[in-house]
Motif scaffolding. Structure first.
Motif, short mmCIF file in Angstrom:
data_model
loop_
_atom_site.label_atom_id
_atom_site.label_comp_id
_atom_site.label_asym_id
_atom_site.label_seq_id
_atom_site.Cartn_x
_atom_site.Cartn_y
_atom_site.Cartn_z
N LEU A 40 23.55 -45.55 -7.39
CA LEU A 40 22.10 -45.37 -7.36
C LEU A 40 21.53 -45.61 -5.97
O LEU A 40 20.61 -44.90 -5.53
N ILE A 41 22.06 -46.59 -5.26
CA ILE A 41 21.56 -46.89 -3.92
C ILE A 41 21.82 -45.72 -2.97
O ILE A 41 20.99 -45.39 -2.11
N GLU A 42 22.95 -45.07 -3.13
CA GLU A 42 23.26 -43.90 -2.29
C GLU A 42 22.23 -42.80 -2.51
O GLU A 42 21.75 -42.17 -1.55
N ILE A 43 21.87 -42.55 -3.75
CA ILE A 43 20.87 -41.53 -4.04
C ILE A 43 19.51 -41.96 -3.50
O ILE A 43 18.79 -41.16 -2.88
N ALA A 44 19.15 -43.23 -3.70
CA ALA A 44 17.86 -43.73 -3.23
C ALA A 44 17.73 -43.62 -1.72
O ALA A 44 16.68 -43.25 -1.18
N ASP A 45 18.81 -43.92 -1.01
CA ASP A 45 18.78 -43.85 0.45
C ASP A 45 18.57 -42.42 0.92
O ASP A 45 17.84 -42.17 1.89
N ALA A 46 19.19 -41.47 0.24
CA ALA A 46 19.04 -40.07 0.63
C ALA A 46 17.61 -39.57 0.41
O ALA A 46 17.13 -38.71 1.14
N GLU A 47 16.91 -40.13 -0.59
CA GLU A 47 15.58 -39.62 -0.93
C GLU A 47 14.44 -40.38 -0.28
O GLU A 47 13.33 -39.83 -0.17
N THR A 48 14.66 -41.62 0.15
CA THR A 48 13.53 -42.46 0.57
C THR A 48 13.56 -42.94 2.01
O THR A 48 12.57 -43.51 2.47
N ARG A 49 14.69 -42.82 2.70
CA ARG A 49 14.81 -43.28 4.09
C ARG A 49 14.68 -44.80 4.23
O ARG A 49 14.40 -45.31 5.32
N LEU A 50 14.85 -45.53 3.15
CA LEU A 50 14.64 -46.98 3.21
C LEU A 50 15.86 -47.75 3.69
O LEU A 50 15.74 -48.92 4.06
#
Length: 456
Positions: A40-50
């Motif tokens: 999930l973190i990998e997907i979140a990083d790709a979408e949010t730049r956080l």
């Protein structure tokens, strides 16, 4: 909408579950999210730049608050039992038993800046579940794939209880869901304009519903003269760090600081901010909105731009030139230093500010008398008042108040963080003279669920 129908169908069954059962289900979701974390973190990083470091910490916060609110499931009934009393003045008192029960299906609007903690499995969802309410989440367009994958992980973890979570996408679907008669309450975190538009829809329904919106705040900081002189370097570093944390994309970002006209504090803040490197915004829309808001502020008479750095913008204005436009939120790393000569002159300006999530005071112990004059004003304008420190950390705990007078929130009597958040999704019901064995479990004499009961 099928999500509404599923939520309505399961609402009564979920509301009547024992605290132990409910807590077990919610804890199981937390376990599943922890297990799926790397994915999930990998997907979140790709979408949010956080970035993975920030997102790892945020996911840990999310599963912590799920477990913490799961433990609240048995503590939120607020059971009050008044036994029959024939001598009660002015006439006999019947047997009255009051408790709080779930309001029904809840619609949650996910936020952009916390793709885990204020999204599909965030605090609004966790607190609604703990109250006994099924949830339909309107996914945020800033992280659509993460929303879908998170919902999929949760659905598998819920098993036979999968209907207590639904997911809809798109602005039109969110509005349709808000208007749906099955929805009994809604929670929102976002802009003032967006929140007010949705609040009007909630109020204009044939059956209006509570709309718990967290909208906007600049979280004023007041630095008293003694503290500004004695701790200027430390305060400047703390302010710059808090202002730019997460590139300023926090609802508790301290965008406004009142500081003495004399002394080095403001200049030291500027020095610190010039050193801050550029950081990514959540998306291009937020970045363009930030730049437009900063440029509007720069055009206000009396406002001086002090820093236009790669990672922050800083403005100054003298207290006598202060106008309401200066206190409008600009989502991102933007600060305004309001220079004052006399602390008493700050009080009417603070009193006229719109409602805030937080206010903060930095003072020396010997400035206690001045703080006493400030305190009632700050309490009137905000939900959380800090002595020292900075407001960008919001603990998930029993005494946390993350809410405030409008426009910080539309429901100033509630919080969206901490265990008291459950109270938003409960309503009181009293039973009069009912046989004990026919009462809901929390109200029975044998108290089969072992919940706290208060007698009088």
């Amino acid at each position: 909408m099928k999500e509404m129908a599923k939520a309505a169908e399961i609402a009564g069954e979920w509301a009547s579950t024992s605290p132990e059962t409910r807590a077990g289900v919610i804890t199981g979701v937390a376990d599943a999210l922890d297990a799926a974390g790397p994915f999930l973190i990998e997907i979140a990083d790709a979408e949010t730049r956080l970035g993975t470091e920030r997102l790892t910490g945020e996911l840990a916060r999310t599963t912590f608050q799920l477990r913490r609110l799961a433990a609240e499931s048995g503590l939120s009934y607020d059971v009050r039992i008044d036994r029959a009393d024939p001598s009660w003045p002015p006439g006999p008192r019947p047997d009255l038993r009051r408790y709080r029960t779930a309001v029904g299906p809840v619609l949650v609007f996910a936020a952009s800046n916390f793709p885990f903690a204020f999204s599909v499995a965030g605090g609004d969802t966790a607190s609604a579940w703990a109250a006994g309410c099924p949830v339909v989440v309107k996914a945020h367009p800033g992280h659509p794939e993460l929303s879908r994958r998170t919902a999929s992980v949760i659905e598998e973890a819920l098993g036979s209880w999968s209907a207590i979570l639904g997911l809809v996408e798109g602005e039109a679907a969110g509005v349709e869901a808000l208007r749906h008669p099955a929805i009994a309450a809604a929670a929102f975190t976002g802009s003032v304009a967006g929140g007010l538009a949705l609040a009007r829809i909630a109020a204009d329904r044939p059956v209006p519903i509570p709309f718990h919106g967290e909208l906007g705040s600049v979280n004023p900081v007041i630095v008293l003269p003694g503290a500004a002189e004695a701790n200027a370097g430390e305060l400047a570093a703390g302010y710059a760090g808090s202002l730019t944390l997460g590139n300023g994309q926090f609802c508790t970002n301290p965008g406004l600081v009142f500081a003495p006209s004399s002394g080095p504090f403001a200049d030291l803040v500027a020095e610190r901010l010039r050193e801050i490197p550029a950081a990514p915004f959540l998306n291009d829309r937020i970045e363009s909105g930030f730049e437009a808001g900063a440029d509007r502020l720069a055009s206000v008479p009396g406002v001086r731009e002090v820093v236009r750095g790669a990672g922050a913008r800083l403005f100054e204005i003298d207290l006598e030139d202060f106008v309401p436009e200066v206190a409008e939120e600009c989502f991102g790393p933007l600060g305004v230093v309001v220079r004052y000569s006399r602390l008493p002159d700050v009080l009417p300006v603070l009193s006229a500010l719109p409602g805030q999530l937080t206010t903060t005071v930095h003072a020396l112990p010997e400035e206690a008398a001045d703080v006493e004059a400030l305190r009632p004003v700050l309490a009137d304008r905000s939900g959380r008042i800090l002595w020292g420190g900075w407001p960008t950390g919001v603990a998930v705990t029993a005494a946390m108040q993350h809410g405030g007078p409008f426009p910080a929130t539309t429901s100033p009597a509630t919080t969206s963080v901490g265990t008291a958040a459950v109270e938003r999704f409960l309503r009181p019901v009293s039973y009069q003279d009912w046989p004990s064995h026919l009462l809901p479990e929390p109200l029975r004499d044998d108290n089969p669920w072992g919940v706290p009961q208060r007698f009088s």
